[in-house]
Design an enzyme around this catalytic site. Structure first.
Site, PDB file in Angstrom:
ATOM      1  N   ASN A  20      -0.431  -9.610 144.609  1.00 57.73           N
ATOM      2  CA  ASN A  20       0.908  -9.568 145.181  1.00 57.73           C
ATOM      3  C   ASN A  20       1.337 -10.886 145.818  1.00 57.73           C
ATOM      4  O   ASN A  20       2.442 -10.989 146.353  1.00 57.73           O
ATOM      5  CB  ASN A  20       1.007  -8.456 146.230  1.00 57.73           C
ATOM      6  CG  ASN A  20       0.038  -8.656 147.375  1.00 57.73           C
ATOM      7  OD1 ASN A  20      -1.135  -8.321 147.250  1.00 57.73           O
ATOM      8  ND2 ASN A  20       0.490  -9.212 148.490  1.00 57.73           N
ATOM      9  N   SER A 147     -13.664 -21.334 145.075  1.00 61.90           N
ATOM     10  CA  SER A 147     -12.825 -22.263 145.829  1.00 61.90           C
ATOM     11  C   SER A 147     -13.483 -23.628 145.916  1.00 61.90           C
ATOM     12  O   SER A 147     -14.705 -23.750 145.975  1.00 61.90           O
ATOM     13  CB  SER A 147     -12.594 -21.720 147.249  1.00 61.90           C
ATOM     14  OG  SER A 147     -11.960 -22.686 148.064  1.00 61.90           O
ATOM     15  N   TYR A 172     -15.269 -19.086 155.855  1.00 60.09           N
ATOM     16  CA  TYR A 172     -14.486 -18.868 154.637  1.00 60.09           C
ATOM     17  C   TYR A 172     -15.166 -19.550 153.448  1.00 60.09           C
ATOM     18  O   TYR A 172     -15.372 -18.943 152.387  1.00 60.09           O
ATOM     19  CB  TYR A 172     -13.076 -19.413 154.798  1.00 60.09           C
ATOM     20  CG  TYR A 172     -12.307 -19.437 153.495  1.00 60.09           C
ATOM     21  CD1 TYR A 172     -11.741 -18.276 152.971  1.00 60.09           C
ATOM     22  CD2 TYR A 172     -12.151 -20.627 152.775  1.00 60.09           C
ATOM     23  CE1 TYR A 172     -11.050 -18.286 151.768  1.00 60.09           C
ATOM     24  CE2 TYR A 172     -11.463 -20.648 151.566  1.00 60.09           C
ATOM     25  CZ  TYR A 172     -10.917 -19.480 151.079  1.00 60.09           C
ATOM     26  OH  TYR A 172     -10.243 -19.505 149.878  1.00 60.09           O
TER      27      TYR A 172
END
Length: 312
Positions: A20, A147, A172
């Site tokens: 989304n 990432s 992260y």
């Protein structure tokens, strides 16, 4: 088959997690434009519905569905798999993720550090629940979206959830590294079983909102944002461009399991190309440790399912 940008995906059903917003949205849009039936996995289904509207404005006649997917709540994943209501699944793109900035360590419904839970553990468990559908599709694919941040991180197997030393950006990066280690290890284990499913790892490079085209009502880039982002376009690109490596990994028949794909120019921008993963991303001992810990924390194993048809 040689890859070309006109490669189509009619007849394929593909789940994209976190579809989304951002790179997940553009992955879904680009796959829909190639004829795939795309299932948008979204924690907030209202935002998922906005994404469906935005895609249909770009791709008239797009075949789309939205299912609720909360990767931070492991107990919700069986219901998500049931909601897919599909006999087979050609590919799943493990894209959803969260990057927190606050100093305080947050936890998931099961008490796991929230970034590790969402970015890695939820995807690890999701594959276990999707395994029968992936098994049923010939040459299915699991695409793990890593990432650039994982390049500079290393995992501490005694503190995977940052209980003793929590720093948001580092936690992260480590959660994304765990995800990439899982993607490579998944393919090794699939190959050892002669499975027909391939696991491929990708990363989008440096993708900025200011270099990303508007997709109302989901996202509108202002003129000021566009102008401010122009200098960064020399070394970075937009999220629509970051999605291209993912789409190619889903559709290019010449890409095989265990490969890493990302942008060509310094791994930050440009057309997709194959990269050589850094050694710490494929380290066998670390990957084995992450797999064992993830299975213990989630209570599932992605390969505790009927074996898939052998690769041709």
């Amino acid at each position: 088959m040689t890859w070309h940008s006109g490669q189509q995906a009619e007849g394929k059903t593909i789940l994209v997690t976190g579809a989304n917003a951002g790179i997940g949205y553009f992955t879904a849009e680009q796959l829909a434009a190639k004829g795939a039936t795309v299932v948008l996995g979204c924690r907030d289904t209202a935002k998922g519905d906005l994404a469906v509207r935005a895609i249909r404005a770009q791709v008239p006649g797009a075949r789309l569905r939205c299912v609720r997917l909360d990767l931070a709540d492991l107990s919700s994943l069986p219901a998500t798999a049931d909601a897919l209501d599909a006999d087979s699944l050609d590919a799943v793109v493990l894209n959803a993720g969260v990057l927190l900035s606050g100093r305080d360590r947050r936890v998931s419904a099961q008490g796991h550090e929230l970034m590790f839970a969402t970015n890695h553990l939820g995807h690890f468990a999701l594959i276990a629940h999707l395994a029968p559908m992936l098994t049923a599709a010939a040459n299915s694919r699991v695409i793990t979206v890593g990432s650039f941040a994982a390049r500079s991180e290393r995992l501490d197997l005694t503190d995977l959830q940052s209980e003793y030393d929590y720093r948001p950006k580092r936690s992260y990066g480590r959660s994304k590294l765990a995800q990439m280690l899982f993607g490579f290890e998944l393919d090794r284990r699939l190959r050892a079983r002669g499975a027909g499913t391939a696991s491929i790892v990708v990363h989008p490079g440096g993708a900025l909102d200011s270099l990303t085209p508007s997709r109302p009502p989901l996202f509108v880039r202002t003129t000021t944002q566009r102008l401010r982002g122009l200098p960064a376009g020399v070394v970075l690109h937009g999220k629509h461009a970051g999605a291209e490596s993912i789409v190619r990994a889903v559709l290019d028949a010449e890409i095989t399991g265990g490969q890493l794909w990302g942008p060509r120019v310094f791994g930050l921008r440009g057309q997709p190309h194959r990269e050589t993963p850094h050694a710490h991303m494929t380290d066998l001992d670390t990957a084995t440790g992450v797999w064992a810990a993830s299975s213990a924390l989630t209570g599932v194993d992605p390969l505790d399912c009927p074996s898939t048809p052998a690769r041709p």
